[in-house]
Design a protein around this motif. Structure first.
Motif, short mmCIF file in Angstrom:
data_model
loop_
_atom_site.label_atom_id
_atom_site.label_comp_id
_atom_site.label_asym_id
_atom_site.label_seq_id
_atom_site.Cartn_x
_atom_site.Cartn_y
_atom_site.Cartn_z
N LEU A 329 0.73 -1.04 0.07
CA LEU A 329 -0.10 -0.02 -0.05
C LEU A 329 0.78 1.28 -0.18
O LEU A 329 0.54 2.17 -0.39
CB LEU A 329 -0.80 -0.04 1.13
CG LEU A 329 -2.06 -0.99 1.10
CD1 LEU A 329 -2.69 -1.01 2.58
CD2 LEU A 329 -2.87 -1.08 0.18
N ASN A 330 1.91 1.19 0.53
CA ASN A 330 2.91 2.31 0.48
C ASN A 330 3.68 2.75 -0.58
O ASN A 330 4.04 3.64 -0.76
CB ASN A 330 4.06 2.24 1.50
CG ASN A 330 3.78 1.87 3.02
OD1 ASN A 330 2.85 2.84 3.24
ND2 ASN A 330 4.17 0.99 3.87
N ASP A 331 3.37 1.75 -1.82
CA ASP A 331 3.77 2.26 -3.01
C ASP A 331 2.61 3.12 -4.00
O ASP A 331 2.97 3.45 -5.01
CB ASP A 331 4.06 0.95 -3.95
CG ASP A 331 5.19 0.12 -3.43
OD1 ASP A 331 6.21 0.91 -2.68
OD2 ASP A 331 5.29 -1.13 -3.33
N VAL A 332 1.56 3.01 -3.42
CA VAL A 332 0.32 3.76 -3.92
C VAL A 332 0.23 5.08 -3.53
O VAL A 332 0.25 5.46 -2.25
CB VAL A 332 -1.01 2.91 -3.71
CG1 VAL A 332 -2.27 3.87 -4.33
CG2 VAL A 332 -0.73 1.51 -4.13
N HIS A 333 0.36 6.39 -4.28
CA HIS A 333 0.50 7.48 -3.67
C HIS A 333 -0.91 8.21 -3.43
O HIS A 333 -0.83 9.46 -3.08
CB HIS A 333 1.45 8.37 -4.41
CG HIS A 333 2.84 7.86 -4.21
ND1 HIS A 333 3.45 7.42 -3.07
CD2 HIS A 333 3.71 6.92 -5.34
CE1 HIS A 333 4.69 7.05 -3.36
NE2 HIS A 333 4.70 6.46 -4.70
#
Length: 478
Positions: A329-333
């Motif tokens: 999820l931390n790759d989705v901005h």
């Protein structure tokens, strides 16, 4: 008969109160102290009573600041029954296991540092096996059951409307004309909130112990709160540049948010966003809510009957179970709404999401629950410009929203409303509140002579009350 206040005194966590009746000792709650590191270290201090002597425990609800030291109590020699609502027991099986895991991890992390410093290793406060032993001692009750817990003490639980299974505890102490009735509010919920029934009304007592978390504050109305959330989401969605983070308590707040996202999905234009519940504990707790459908309010039941196949806690959310899924999820901005624990930002997966989003001005963080002093969530609410997460200093650039209207705690007016149903204005002792909140509530109670208690006090740590002297509040000096 005596009552001693050993937790949640002029603070909001660590609920624990000791009753002694005819030589038998009974605990009301046995919760963890939460807050900064200094607060958490207090959990390692010895109990001010002998755990082996305690005959029984009555637990008001599952939140960890009320239940979290039960495994330590058992580890320290307590072998008696723990009386509570059956839904509370189901939630405790989840929450206490999670707490044990966190205790073990914290000890392992600290011991790596201590080994380098040639210091003795420390033990976790309790481990999973202590939780298993504690859970084996639970005695499950329904609302309205009259139950003898120790000789000369009967209890009856009624719905506090705070979280699933939360209870107001009526205690009947002694026998015959000498009997005294103590009412412990536990944590009181609010009327008209989604999912749960309104708090029960009790009209008789010789002494009332009442929480006072928001004793000096008024929450926004429910309609205003819904409009506030609509505006937050509308602005974020129209700009569509970042993610929205909601630190949420895994039990109660997370399920309430899922329900709201279902009810208002179209009105808030949420269909274009991916909603993730990133908390294994909250996911397990949601299953407990589903299994306790009869405890939900009429609106929830009516909605589910009218929309078969669209369960309002399941229909538009993705459950994130594994750590790998969470990290992705931390790759989705942008375009993510993430509900994650812990509610005070002092643990759990929300910490990682804050690390990746808090410094981004296009992101939003919605604080929607009580934040204890010294917790990261409280620092954010109080306007901190930086936050230390995983040893890194993170700038606070995201837009911070504090939505108090979602609180599961009664506000000042609701506390007054609940107390004013008692006949003859019984003596009142305030617990579970910070000093400023309690003093504000005391001032408000004293404004109206017709409803001011016969006697009124704010409990301080270690205070012991002689219950035989009621309606006067007579304190026993150590």
């Amino acid at each position: 008969m005596t009552l001693q206040f050993l937790g949640a005194t002029q603070e909001v966590t660590g609920s624990c109160h000791l009753l002694e009746v005819d030589g038998q000792q009974l605990l009301l709650d046995c919760g963890l102290i939460q807050g900064g590191k200094a607060d958490q270290l207090r959990n390692h201090e010895p109990f001010l009573f002998e755990p082996k002597v305690i005959a029984a425990v009555v637990l008001s609800h599952a939140h960890i600041d009320h239940s979290g030291r039960l495994p330590l109590l058992v580890k320290s020699g307590f072998s008696g029954p723990i009386f509570t609502h059956k839904a509370t027991a189901e939630l405790c099986a989840i929450m206490l296991k999670d707490a044990a895991m966190l205790q073990r991890r914290d000890a392992e992390r600290l011991n790596k540092k201590r080994v380098k410093q040639e210091m003795e290793p420390i033990e976790p406060l309790f481990i999973e096996e202590d939780v298993d032993r504690a859970m084996a001692q639970f005695v499950l009750l329904d609302y309205g059951d009259m139950t003898r817990v120790i000789p000369h003490v009967d209890i009856c639980l009624s719905d506090a409307g705070h979280i699933l299974g939360s209870a107001i505890v009526e205690l009947f102490l002694g026998e015959g004309v000498e009997q005294k009735k103590l009412v412990f509010s536990g944590d009181l919920g609010r009327a008209g909130m989604p999912l749960l029934e309104d708090p029960s009304i009790v009209d008789s007592a010789d002494l009332v112990m009442m929480e006072s978390t928001y004793g000096n504050r008024m929450h926004r109305s429910w309609n205003d709160t819904i409009e506030e959330l609509k505006q937050i989401f509308s602005k974020a969605i129209s700009e569509s540049h970042g993610n929205i983070l909601l630190p949420a308590f895994s039990v109660g707040r997370a399920q309430e948010l899922l329900y709201l996202f279902h009810l208002y999905a179209k009105e808030w234009d949420l269909q274009r966003w991916k909603i993730c519940l990133d908390s294994p504990m909250a996911i397990e707790a949601t299953s407990v809510y589903l299994n306790n459908y009869p405890l939900m309010d009429d609106d929830f039941k009516r909605f589910t009957r009218m929309h078969p196949g669209q369960h309002p806690l399941l229909s538009n959310v993705e459950f994130i179970l594994s750590t790998d899924e969470s990290m992705l999820l931390n790759d989705v901005h942008k375009g993510l709404i993430i509900i994650a624990g812990s509610g005070m930002c002092n643990g759990g997966r929300i910490r990682c999401h804050l690390e990746h989003n808090l410094w981004r001005s296009e992101c939003d963080v919605i604080i929607c629950g009580y934040q204890a002093i010294s917790t990261p969530g409280r620092l954010i609410v109080d306007g901190a410009e930086q936050l230390t997460i995983n040893g890194k200093s993170i700038d606070v650039a995201a837009c911070i929203h504090t939505v108090g209207g979602l609180s599961a705690h009664a506000d000042q007016a609701e506390l007054l409303h609940w107390y004013r149903h008692f006949k003859e204005r019984p003596p009142l002792v305030l617990v579970h509140g910070e000093s400023e909140a309690q003093e504000g509530l005391v001032d408000k109670l004293r404004e109206d002579n017709s409803t001011c208690p016969q006697a009124l006090a704010i409990a301080t740590y270690g205070d012991k009350l002689d219950l035989n002297s009621l309606p006067e509040l007579t304190w026993i000096k150590p």
